[in-house]
Design a protein around this motif. Structure first.
Motif: not given
Length: 274
Positions: A238, A241-242, A245, A250-251, A253-254
């Motif tokens: 997490s 991921v933050r 972003r 974007c994440t 995965s994106e």
């Protein structure tokens, strides 16, 4: 005919303190795409070989979209948005921030968060000559050699203070700023101010970008995002991921799904710690 080439190389020994690497790219007849120019510990220099580089958005939202035959971008904390219509070709250079004084004649801090026409720094005639010679070179090795020679001729004796070099190398390894300041004999505030003026980022920001860049380069389809997070100093998936972003908009995965094949997904840098 579809062309999709990516070629990378290290600079000559005489440039290794200033340039981390070269990335040559040529795409023709491919699908139009939107790419992200992500934060990294290197400045970006791009010299196109045909169509201009089209930026829909700069890291600094106050800069208007533009088209560039050549570009130099400073260190930044948000992505640039680049687009092409299926045709693009050029050479991208990863420039060490501590080498900017000697190579570009100015501290990297003067380019913090902005993109500028490389002709404004290197000179319009010099950029035009380099691009012309690279266009007519027979292969990527020849193009890299032309650029390498041109950049080596620019090296001056405008060196960075040793305190800043020490701070950069140790901040990127995660050493606390208070410990670095104690080592170089400066206050934390003074060190942060001088560091930012020289590089364009504060020490904590530089360390953050370097950690993000290492994690981004480790991401691959099929590789666990949680494993990448754990291996590169993030508290958990997490947390990574933050950071994606915040710094990439974007994440992970994106980014893997949409951006992985772009030239900035290649893994040539780093070669040394500045």
């Amino acid at each position: 005919m579809v062309v999709d080439e990516y070629v990378q190389a290290r600079p000559s020994a005489g440039l290794s303190a200033y340039v981390a690497g070269y990335s040559g790219y040529r795409q023709a007849g491919v699908a139009p795409m939107r790419h992200l120019g992500l934060p990294s510990p290197w400045l970006t220099m791009i010299l196109t070989l045909d169509d201009p580089l089209v930026l829909l958005a700069h890291p600094d939202p106050r800069q208007r979209p533009g088209r560039y035959d050549s570009l130099i971008g400073g260190l930044h904390l948000s992505p640039a948005v680049i687009t092409h219509d299926g045709w693009q070709s050029g050479v991208q250079v990863a420039v060490w921030p501590l080498g900017c004084r000697e190579l570009l004649g100015m501290p990297a801090g003067e380019l913090a968060g902005v993109d500028v026409d490389a002709a404004d720094i290197l000179g319009a005639r010099a950029v035009a000559e380099i691009r012309e010679r690279m266009v007519h070179a027979p292969d990527w090795a020849g193009r890299f050699a032309i650029l390498d020679e041109a950049l080596r001729r620019r090296i001056t004796s405008k060196t960075v203070r040793p305190e800043i070099s020490y701070a950069w190398n140790h901040a990127l390894r995660g050493m606390p700023i208070r410990d670095i300041a104690a080592e170089v004999g400066w206050s934390g505030t003074h060190l942060t101010d001088r560091f930012r003026a020289e590089t364009g980022l504060r020490p904590k920001e530089a360390a953050r970008v370097a950690r993000f860049d290492r994690a981004r380069r480790a991401l691959r389809p099929g590789v666990s995002i949680a494993a990448v997070a754990a291996a590169h100093g993030f508290a958990d998936q997490s947390h990574l991921v933050r950071e994606f972003r915040a710094l990439a908009r974007c994440t992970p995965s994106e980014w893997l799904a949409e951006q992985f094949d772009f030239v900035q997904a290649l893994t040539l840098p780093p070669a040394q710690d500045g």
